[in-house]
Write a protein that holds these residues in place. Sequence first.
Motif, PDB file in Angstrom:
ATOM      1  N   GLY A  83       0.794  -1.223   0.000  1.00 35.96           N
ATOM      2  CA  GLY A  83       0.000   0.000   0.000  1.00 35.96           C
ATOM      3  C   GLY A  83       0.825   1.271   0.000  1.00 35.96           C
ATOM      4  N   GLN A  84       2.147   1.133  -0.014  1.00 35.65           N
ATOM      5  CA  GLN A  84       3.004   2.317  -0.012  1.00 35.65           C
ATOM      6  C   GLN A  84       3.041   2.980  -1.399  1.00 35.65           C
ATOM      7  OE1 GLN A  84       4.989   4.252   2.091  1.00 35.65           O
ATOM      8  NE2 GLN A  84       3.825   3.255   3.720  1.00 35.65           N
ATOM      9  N   VAL A  85       2.982   4.313  -1.401  1.00 33.89           N
ATOM     10  CA  VAL A  85       3.169   5.078  -2.633  1.00 33.89           C
ATOM     11  C   VAL A  85       4.643   5.026  -3.000  1.00 33.89           C
ATOM     12  CG1 VAL A  85       3.077   7.373  -3.676  1.00 33.89           C
ATOM     13  CG2 VAL A  85       1.193   6.569  -2.232  1.00 33.89           C
ATOM     14  N   THR A  86       4.943   4.510  -4.179  1.00 32.07           N
ATOM     15  CA  THR A  86       6.327   4.357  -4.620  1.00 32.07           C
ATOM     16  C   THR A  86       6.762   5.433  -5.601  1.00 32.07           C
ATOM     17  OG1 THR A  86       5.574   2.807  -6.320  1.00 32.07           O
ATOM     18  CG2 THR A  86       6.332   1.872  -4.237  1.00 32.07           C
ATOM     19  N   ALA A  87       5.802   6.136  -6.206  1.00 35.70           N
ATOM     20  CA  ALA A  87       6.143   7.190  -7.161  1.00 35.70           C
ATOM     21  C   ALA A  87       4.955   8.132  -7.310  1.00 35.70           C
ATOM     22  CB  ALA A  87       6.523   6.601  -8.514  1.00 35.70           C
ATOM     23  N   THR A  88       5.235   9.350  -7.727  1.00 34.78           N
ATOM     24  CA  THR A  88       4.199  10.345  -7.991  1.00 34.78           C
ATOM     25  C   THR A  88       4.456  10.985  -9.348  1.00 34.78           C
ATOM     26  OG1 THR A  88       5.416  12.181  -6.959  1.00 34.78           O
ATOM     27  CG2 THR A  88       3.991  10.853  -5.527  1.00 34.78           C
ATOM     28  N   LEU A  89       3.394  11.493  -9.946  1.00 30.07           N
ATOM     29  CA  LEU A  89       3.486  12.124 -11.261  1.00 30.07           C
ATOM     30  C   LEU A  89       2.557  13.324 -11.300  1.00 30.07           C
ATOM     31  CD1 LEU A  89       4.554  12.010 -14.207  1.00 30.07           C
ATOM     32  CD2 LEU A  89       2.594  10.544 -14.737  1.00 30.07           C
ATOM     33  N   ASP A  90       3.118  14.500 -11.562  1.00 28.74           N
ATOM     34  CA  ASP A  90       2.372  15.750 -11.639  1.00 28.74           C
ATOM     35  C   ASP A  90       2.039  16.027 -13.104  1.00 28.74           C
ATOM     36  OD1 ASP A  90       1.399  18.325 -11.645  1.00 28.74           O
ATOM     37  OD2 ASP A  90       3.091  19.216 -10.578  1.00 28.74           O
ATOM     38  N   LEU A  91       0.737  16.022 -13.447  1.00 25.21           N
ATOM     39  CA  LEU A  91       0.300  16.244 -14.830  1.00 25.21           C
ATOM     40  C   LEU A  91      -0.448  17.565 -14.996  1.00 25.21           C
ATOM     41  CD1 LEU A  91      -0.912  12.635 -15.718  1.00 25.21           C
ATOM     42  CD2 LEU A  91       1.242  13.724 -16.357  1.00 25.21           C
ATOM     43  N   SER A  92      -0.228  18.496 -14.077  1.00 22.37           N
ATOM     44  CA  SER A  92      -0.985  19.753 -14.102  1.00 22.37           C
ATOM     45  C   SER A  92      -0.676  20.609 -15.327  1.00 22.37           C
ATOM     46  CB  SER A  92      -0.717  20.554 -12.825  1.00 22.37           C
ATOM     47  OG  SER A  92       0.669  20.825 -12.668  1.00 22.37           O
TER      48      SER A  92
END
Length: 252
Positions: A199-208
């Motif tokens: 359940g850990q977040v391993t990556a993030t992506l900003d598409l704003s």
Amino acid sequence: MKPRPSLAVAMMLGWGLCLAEPPVVLGYRVVASYPHDPTAFTQGLVFSDGWLYESTGQYGRSALRRIDLDTGRIEQEFRLADDLFGEGLSVWQGRLVQLTWRERLGIVYDARTFERLETFSYQGEGWGLTQDGRHWIMSDGTDELRFLDPETRQVIRRLKVRLGARPVYRLNELEYIEARLWSNVWGSDHLVQIAPETGQVTATLDLSRLYPPDERSSPEAVLNGIAYDPSTGHLFVTGKYWPRLYEILIKE
């Protein structure tokens, strides 16, 4: 209509936390841009056998659609009853499975004909839906994902999603990609990548930057919709009331 949350993306995604292993911040490259119905309140998105399938929301306007990717033309459509609010969508063994928001009703269709084959019920709200080849995986706007047995439609596992120690709420549209879960964080223009084992977040992506907020027709026009093309490894992403759908390549 879902109430729009107050946005504090830094808090929602946990920026500033001191983490032993912080998530990777991913980049991307736009490969292509395609027309998208700007009146579609996009809730679910799937790419399968060369076709884009979309579930749209809003009472009185919800639908299941098959869309030609290149032109954005709606090739086939099934309109939901006016008292149903369409939500997440997934492909399963030649069928399409669609959730509804507060009605606790799932609908199974023949993927070719859109014939409504059966329905099933679940507890709580329905938001996003995907599958990992063994389970249906659904979100409900909380920090928890539910894994369902496709035969019994019963919950067999619950997964709490965390960024370090902090819960990640408003998990929405889902996609299972190469042993990782991806989710929109509703109300933001961010995606999070989740390890299904922990359940850990391993990556993030900003598409704003894909569709800048100051150019949008409505404050509800947030990112929502993730589809994966395994033949290229590319993602298709769009949002509610977005006039374009983007094909992107993820870069680390």
